[in-house]
Design a protein around this motif. Sequence first.
Motif, mmCIF file in Angstrom:
data_model
loop_
_atom_site.group_PDB
_atom_site.id
_atom_site.type_symbol
_atom_site.label_atom_id
_atom_site.label_comp_id
_atom_site.label_asym_id
_atom_site.label_seq_id
_atom_site.Cartn_x
_atom_site.Cartn_y
_atom_site.Cartn_z
ATOM 1 N N ARG A 55 0.828 -1.215 0.000
ATOM 2 C CA ARG A 55 0.000 0.000 0.000
ATOM 3 C C ARG A 55 0.864 1.268 0.000
ATOM 4 O O ARG A 55 0.343 2.367 -0.188
ATOM 5 N N ALA A 56 2.157 1.123 0.240
ATOM 6 C CA ALA A 56 3.064 2.266 0.176
ATOM 7 C C ALA A 56 3.444 2.533 -1.281
ATOM 8 O O ALA A 56 3.471 1.621 -2.106
ATOM 9 N N THR A 57 3.737 3.779 -1.592
ATOM 10 C CA THR A 57 4.126 4.142 -2.958
ATOM 11 C C THR A 57 5.507 3.575 -3.279
ATOM 12 O O THR A 57 6.293 3.278 -2.361
ATOM 13 N N PRO A 58 5.838 3.418 -4.564
ATOM 14 C CA PRO A 58 7.168 2.912 -4.927
ATOM 15 C C PRO A 58 8.302 3.728 -4.321
ATOM 16 O O PRO A 58 9.342 3.176 -3.959
ATOM 17 N N ARG A 59 8.116 5.040 -4.215
ATOM 18 C CA ARG A 59 9.166 5.885 -3.634
ATOM 19 C C ARG A 59 9.426 5.508 -2.181
ATOM 20 O O ARG A 59 10.578 5.440 -1.737
ATOM 21 N N THR A 60 8.371 5.258 -1.440
ATOM 22 C CA THR A 60 8.530 4.877 -0.040
ATOM 23 C C THR A 60 9.041 3.447 0.075
ATOM 24 O O THR A 60 9.867 3.148 0.946
ATOM 25 N N GLN A 61 8.555 2.563 -0.786
ATOM 26 C CA GLN A 61 9.058 1.185 -0.778
ATOM 27 C C GLN A 61 10.573 1.168 -1.001
ATOM 28 O O GLN A 61 11.298 0.398 -0.354
ATOM 29 N N SER A 62 11.045 2.049 -1.882
ATOM 30 C CA SER A 62 12.475 2.071 -2.186
ATOM 31 C C SER A 62 13.310 2.525 -0.996
ATOM 32 O O SER A 62 14.507 2.238 -0.931
ATOM 33 N N ALA A 63 12.681 3.236 -0.064
ATOM 34 C CA ALA A 63 13.413 3.666 1.127
ATOM 35 C C ALA A 63 13.858 2.481 1.975
ATOM 36 O O ALA A 63 14.807 2.587 2.759
ATOM 37 N N LEU A 64 13.176 1.366 1.799
ATOM 38 C CA LEU A 64 13.534 0.163 2.548
ATOM 39 C C LEU A 64 14.657 -0.641 1.881
ATOM 40 O O LEU A 64 15.258 -1.508 2.512
ATOM 41 N N LEU A 65 14.928 -0.368 0.593
ATOM 42 C CA LEU A 65 15.880 -1.186 -0.148
ATOM 43 C C LEU A 65 17.272 -1.155 0.469
ATOM 44 O O LEU A 65 17.893 -2.195 0.696
ATOM 45 N N GLU A 66 17.790 0.045 0.723
ATOM 46 C CA GLU A 66 19.129 0.162 1.301
ATOM 47 C C GLU A 66 19.168 -0.462 2.683
ATOM 48 O O GLU A 66 20.128 -1.155 3.039
ATOM 49 N N ALA A 67 18.109 -0.240 3.462
ATOM 50 C CA ALA A 67 18.070 -0.804 4.806
ATOM 51 C C ALA A 67 18.095 -2.330 4.773
ATOM 52 O O ALA A 67 18.813 -2.969 5.544
ATOM 53 N N MET A 68 17.326 -2.926 3.868
ATOM 54 C CA MET A 68 17.241 -4.379 3.807
ATOM 55 C C MET A 68 18.527 -5.003 3.290
ATOM 56 O O MET A 68 18.936 -6.067 3.773
ATOM 57 N N GLN A 69 19.170 -4.364 2.340
ATOM 58 C CA GLN A 69 20.349 -4.962 1.731
ATOM 59 C C GLN A 69 21.632 -4.600 2.462
ATOM 60 O O GLN A 69 22.477 -5.464 2.727
ATOM 61 N N GLU A 70 21.794 -3.319 2.794
ATOM 62 C CA GLU A 70 23.049 -2.845 3.376
ATOM 63 C C GLU A 70 22.989 -2.701 4.893
ATOM 64 O O GLU A 70 24.006 -2.446 5.534
ATOM 65 N N ARG A 71 21.784 -2.820 5.465
ATOM 66 C CA ARG A 71 21.579 -2.644 6.914
ATOM 67 C C ARG A 71 22.085 -1.277 7.376
ATOM 68 O O ARG A 71 22.739 -1.139 8.407
ATOM 69 N N GLN A 72 21.768 -0.284 6.549
ATOM 70 C CA GLN A 72 22.091 1.098 6.852
ATOM 71 C C GLN A 72 21.127 1.980 6.076
ATOM 72 O O GLN A 72 20.464 1.521 5.151
ATOM 73 N N VAL A 73 21.022 3.239 6.492
ATOM 74 C CA VAL A 73 20.216 4.200 5.752
ATOM 75 C C VAL A 73 21.033 5.467 5.564
ATOM 76 O O VAL A 73 21.863 5.827 6.401
ATOM 77 N N THR A 74 20.801 6.126 4.440
ATOM 78 C CA THR A 74 21.471 7.391 4.151
ATOM 79 C C THR A 74 20.424 8.482 4.072
ATOM 80 O O THR A 74 19.538 8.444 3.214
ATOM 81 N N VAL A 75 20.496 9.426 5.001
ATOM 82 C CA VAL A 75 19.545 10.526 5.063
ATOM 83 C C VAL A 75 20.332 11.829 5.025
ATOM 84 O O VAL A 75 21.235 12.036 5.834
#
Length: 322
Positions: A117-137
């Motif tokens: 139900r989240a937009t693709p832009r928001t879904q993509s925010a999880l990609l780095e977290a899931m793969q790299e176990r980090q986030v860049t803000v």
Amino acid sequence: MATVEHRENAVTRFAQRIVENVERVIIGKREQIEYLLVALLCQGHVLIEDVPGTGKTMLARALAVSIGLEFKRLQCTPDLLPNDVTGVSIFNQREGRFEFQPGPVFVNVLLADEINRATPRTQSALLEAMQERQVTVEGVTRQLPSPFLVLATQNPVEFEGTFPLPEAQLDRFLMRLPLGYPDEVSEVEMLRNLRKRHPIETLEPVAEADELWALYDQVTDVHVDETLEQYIVGLVAATRSHPDLALGASPRGSIALYKTSQALAALRGRDYVIPEDVRQMAALTLPHRLLVKPESQLRGRTATGIVAEIVERQPLDMGGVR
């Protein structure tokens, strides 16, 4: 092939405690609970997919509570923004500087409820977290807590107001896990347990997160015979040349099948993988990575059915396998 021996080890003792505790909340789903533990031992993420009301959210919460992990639930909606997931910097007038306010992704177990139900832009925010176990803000990279596990849910029967997960994001889930309806006996027991208060309200931890570090090493030490390595690669390669598939499994699928087979073997009390471990995990680690051709879908072909067919037909040289 020699008789397979089941013996108790640190992994099986850990799993037994967790499974019995979670079963106080989720009844009749022992196998599914074990599969979640397989993902946890592989440090992988799980897409829990089934119809509403089958206990997807409660299962994730019960697992986190049982291990004493920090748990947060993120309800995905179309108006959810990427910063609502990762966090945002807020100006502190008293200090005269910006301070970063971590988002819900900074947690051990994140439940992304109804992720489609989240937009693709928001879904993509999880990609780095899931793969790299980090986030860049805002140009700053921050490490996530460890262990870090994403349990995402989606209802396959609802399409209005949803945004299908792209293949790139599906590929980052270690496995896709359906729950299914409980049997009648389990459902009656569930009704009795809910007479007064929900069992999740009184659930207590039965393990500690620190125990996981030793278990990770034990799982990666599980022996995989060279014959089974070839078998795993052969299964994945067969998806890439199947006439009903427009997209086969990536090398990430091979790695997922390899690691989950090791974890399942350890959970079953063995220090070596057997062919049945591979066959069992192929049904959970491969189908969501495949793309069935439209014309094949019209003929009723599904990714799950195709994987089952490949597993049944793929030859296995049993020589040298215990």
